[in-house]
Scaffold this active site. Structure first.
Site, PDB file in Angstrom:
ATOM      1  N   CYS A  20     -14.793  18.754  30.633  1.00 41.11           N
ATOM      2  CA  CYS A  20     -15.880  19.630  30.198  1.00 41.11           C
ATOM      3  C   CYS A  20     -15.475  21.096  30.214  1.00 41.11           C
ATOM      4  O   CYS A  20     -16.098  21.917  29.547  1.00 41.11           O
ATOM      5  CB  CYS A  20     -17.081  19.494  31.133  1.00 41.11           C
ATOM      6  SG  CYS A  20     -17.544  17.817  31.516  1.00 41.11           S
ATOM      7  N   ASP A 431      11.961  47.500  49.361  1.00 42.82           N
ATOM      8  CA  ASP A 431      12.059  48.933  49.503  1.00 42.82           C
ATOM      9  C   ASP A 431      12.389  49.202  50.977  1.00 42.82           C
ATOM     10  O   ASP A 431      12.018  48.414  51.841  1.00 42.82           O
ATOM     11  CB  ASP A 431      10.690  49.516  49.122  1.00 42.82           C
ATOM     12  CG  ASP A 431      10.665  51.015  49.208  1.00 42.82           C
ATOM     13  OD1 ASP A 431      11.594  51.636  48.682  1.00 42.82           O
ATOM     14  OD2 ASP A 431       9.725  51.549  49.803  1.00 42.82           O
ATOM     15  N   ASP A 636       5.665  49.752  49.129  1.00 42.48           N
ATOM     16  CA  ASP A 636       4.357  50.186  49.611  1.00 42.48           C
ATOM     17  C   ASP A 636       3.451  50.593  48.458  1.00 42.48           C
ATOM     18  O   ASP A 636       2.321  50.979  48.650  1.00 42.48           O
ATOM     19  CB  ASP A 636       4.477  51.295  50.657  1.00 42.48           C
ATOM     20  CG  ASP A 636       5.379  52.432  50.182  1.00 42.48           C
ATOM     21  OD1 ASP A 636       5.582  52.541  48.957  1.00 42.48           O
ATOM     22  OD2 ASP A 636       5.868  53.187  51.019  1.00 42.48           O
TER      23      ASP A 636
END
Ligand code: ADP
Ligand code: MG
Length: 760
Positions: A20, A431, A636
């Site tokens: 459906c 990082d 960050d």
């Protein structure tokens, strides 16, 4: 919020099978103003993007035979949905007992050797009576299948109801024909199948009930998040203290929170001092001190003092509300792997109807006697066994549990794509500053050339950096402040991103930054390079200061690595992931840090604008000879945004209070890199679970349909009974849902006891 897209949330009722989903989505998408509609089959909701009239949306859904209502308030909607689900569950159980109550005795009679063939006379009357009772039970317990099928039929479509209604309907019509006019049917085929109709309806009701039970558990993560929200708030209006439901709090209202109470909305403290437990948002177990001017977040718990705070974000805008919205959205998301299943389920029903007809024709034309009975059994069994429910549930169920599981670990997954791709990562780029390290650098030591002393170097550097927002700048300023040095104003300040800063202080022209920055400005730093090298070998960052074109000193800034970075990186290694550190800092410092935490490769001295290119190069690098690299990037999110966006998956380390990190696919609410390892483990477990489900559902249908059609008959002379098909059909979706639920028990490698020594 910047996007002015309106989204409408709808509750969907009456959708029984995954086939459906596409149909409802398509119906919604034909409504004027709708950009996109997506239906979550697992919690029976739809999300509609675009400014369509909600009445029209509801109409569109009702037209194709389902029901819908607008979700106004998330909390209430959740409660209403639960209440409705429970009522539906009880109704399904009632239906099941009713249908099985009739089906089991008839079946037992047959199995115990009772006569199931109709003979003219008394047995004919008895069977006609049983047929009438069966019809009544089918209407009472299975009426919803028939009305659903009828609605679909009127709409020129077919769904699971069509299969069940035509399967059980055919069995009943045939049986009643045998009972009414046995002489018209060949003698061998005068068999009745009333028990099949009743049993199938009973078993499918049971299957749907079990599915609801299991499904209730999958949304526990959302429930837990919703429970974090305060229900009421104490608002100070016109000097009076009033208790208001939290929805009634307005922006700029002043609120009071006593010890032990929850912060109701995001705000800023105006009075008081207290410790707040923010662990639910940040994962940080140590309470945080809040005083006037500090930000507080909805859902956190006030511990010690009384605070008065001003509401800055209310309702849907609080960080918590956004987290909830994001998790809900991700739970709705379909990873690419699930799309195939959706397109298969969409065409499944018509295909199965065709197979049933073909099987019937074959049995009728070349099958052994009793041809009509075999024909009926084969067609009915194909119709019943072939519901695509398991196929349709396979992906959404696992995604729902997996995304919830991730949220519990403080990992917010933005979409299904991110979930799937993070399970495939081969290279993880980290990082350095703020990701591997704490991002809170501090000055460790200062070397001055002969014309300067240490405090003068620090004082000048701090005066220059006072206007910069770089973490290194803040470290320098803080050091000067703690030594009570005089910070003076700077003129002609300028930042060279990735290099350093310059400006005029007290009439002197100053430069502060890395070696390259000195080179670019033709500063001779030979007098301090030894000191700088010593610093970088320890993993500290040397900042050179030049005054009026001459080297004045070197400031060593250390940024401690997070204590669990090494462990978390080891967890990535265990998954076979290559870990690369990417930084703008100099090679030597970077290498020293790399050794401490055990990364495989260092890419240093990269200018901020080049980080994205490095990621692109890594993506092009083959992983193990042939396969392409799947590259994840963790940062960050502040100056790493382009790099995060160019990676296959971007992970932003954020605190739970700034979840709106747009460039990241996955937000890690905890600062720790363990969150990253958790994210990858959960995504791998989820994708594995999806694959198991898809595999199971696929095998079920590819084996089930041919067997139901009678493939085993020529070899073993047996034809599967329609009742068995009903049981298998119910079991298949229950199996998928249960397997998805198994994911709830998944523990990340960090949660598992180390060496089996501890109990619990
Ligand atoms: P990261 O890759 O660690 O985020 P950046 O690209 O921000 O580092 O900076 C790279 C290098 O540029 C720093 O290690 C530092 O030597 C120098 N630098 C950048 N900004 C400043 C500043 N405000 N003051 C001094 N040095 C800076
Ligand atoms: Mg940085």
């Amino acid at each position: 919020m910047s996007n002015n897209l309106v989204t409408t949330q709808l509750n969907i009722t009456g959708a029984k099978c995954a086939g459906c989903v596409r149909k409802i989505e398509q119906a919604l998408e034909t409504v004027k103003g709708v950009n996109k509609a997506s239906v979550n089959f697992a919690d029976r909701t739809a999300e509609v993007e675009g400014d369509a009239d909600s009445d029209q949306l509801i109409c569109a859904i009702e037209e194709i035979g389902y029901g819908a209502s607008v979700i106004e308030d998330e909390n209430k909607a959740q409660e209403e949905r639960e209440a409705a689900e429970h009522a539906y569950y009880l109704k399904l159980l009632k239906n099941m007992w009713l249908a099985l109550g009739l089906g089991i005795p008839i079946m037992a009679w047959g199995l115990l050797g009772g006569e199931m063939m109709v003979k003219p006379g008394i047995s004919q009357i008895a069977w006609l009576g049983i047929g009438a009772v069966t019809l009544l039970v089918m209407i009472l317990a299975g009426g919803h299948f028939f009305t659903g099928a009828w609605k679909a039929f009127k709409n020129h479509s077919a769904n699971m109801d069509t299969l069940i209604a035509s399967g059980t309907g055919a069995a009943w019509v045939y049986s009643i024909a045998v009972a009414a006019f046995p002489s018209l049917i060949p003698e061998l085929a005068r068999h009745v199948y009333f028990e099949a109709s009743a049993m199938i309806i009973g078993l499918i009701n049971l299957g749907l009930a079990l599915e609801i039970r299991a499904r209730g558990k999958t949304s526990q993560a959302i429930k837990r998040l919703l429970d974090l929200q305060a229900k009421t708030a104490t608002v100070l209006r016109d000097g009076e203290e009033i208790q208001l439901p939290v929805e009634k709090v307005l922006q700029d209202d002043l609120l009071r929170v006593k010890p032990g109470e929850k912060i109701a909305v995001d705000g800023e403290v105006t009075e008081g001092k207290s410790l707040l437990d923010e662990s639910m948002l940040t994962g940080e177990p140590i309470p945080v001190e809040k005083k006037s001017g500090d930000q507080v977040s909805a859902g956190t718990i006030n511990q010690t003092g009384t605070l008065i705070y001003k509401a800055t974000k209310v309702g849907k805008d609080t960080a918590l509300a956004q987290i909830i919205a994001m998790v809900k959205k991700a739970q709705n998301a379909k990873p690419p792997i699930g799309r195939l299943a959706d397109s298969i389920s969409a065409v499944f029903v018509p295909v199965v109807l065709c197979i049933a007809v073909i099987a019937a024709l074959i049995w009728f034309n070349i099958g052994p006697e009793p041809k009509i009975a075999h024909m009926l059994v084969a067609a009915t069994t194909v119709l019943i066994i072939a519901c695509p429910c398991a196929l349709g549930l396979a992906t959404p169920m696992s995604v729902m549990v997996g995304v919830g599981k991730a949220a519990e670990a403080g990992v917010l997954i933005r979409n299904g794509q991110a979930l799937q791709v993070s399970s495939e990562i081969t290279t993880m780029v980290l990082d350095k500053t703020g990701t591997i390290t704490q991002g809170r650098p501090s000055v460790t030591d200062i070397t001055a050339t002969s014309d300067f002393d240490q405090s003068r170097v620090l004082q000048l550097a701090a005066s220059l950096e006072n206007v910069s927002e770089h973490p290194l700048a803040m470290a320098v300023v803080e050091a000067a402040k703690s030594q009570q040095l005089d910070i003076v104003s700077v003129e002609d300040f300028d930042t060279a991103s990735g290099l350093g800063v310059k400006g005029n202080v007290e009439g002197h022209s100053l430069l502060l930054g890395n070696y390259r920055w000195m080179q670019q400005n033709q500063i001779d730093v030979t007098s301090v390079t030894d000191a700088a090298t010593a610093l970088s070998e320890k993993g500290e960052t040397p900042l050179y200061l030049a005054v009026d074109g001459k080297a004045a000193g070197v400031i060593g800034v250390a940024d401690q690595v997070k204590e669990d970075s090494k462990e978390a990186i080891e967890r990535l290694h265990q998954r076979g992931i290559r870990v690369i550190m990417l930084t703008g800092d100099i090679e030597k410092t970077a290498q020293a840090i790399a050794r401490q935490v055990g990364v495989d490769e260092v890419i240093a001295e990269v200018m901020p604008e080049d980080k994205a290119n490095v990621i692109k190069d890594l993506k092009a690098r083959p992983a193990d000879g042939t396969k392409a690299n799947v590259v994840g990037m963790t940062g960050d999110g502040i100056n790493d945004a382009p790099a995060l966006a160019s990676a296959d998956v971007g992970f932003a380390i954020g605190t739970g209070t700034d979840v709106a990190i747009e460039s990241a696919d996955i937000t890690l609410m905890r600062g720790s890199l363990h969150g990253l390892a958790d994210a990858i483990e959960v995504s791998q477990a989820t994708v594995r679970n999806i694959k198991q489900n898809l595999f199971g559902a696929f095998i079920y249908n590819t084996l089930g349909i041919p067997i139901a059609a009678g493939l085993l008959y020529p070899i073993f002379g047996v034809l599967m009974s329609p009742v068995l098909a009903g049981a298998a059909m119910s079991l298949s979706s229950v199996t998928v849902v249960s397997n998805a639920n198994r994911l709830r028990l998944f523990k990340t490698s960090n949660q598992k006891p180390e060496t089996g020594g501890s109990h619990s």
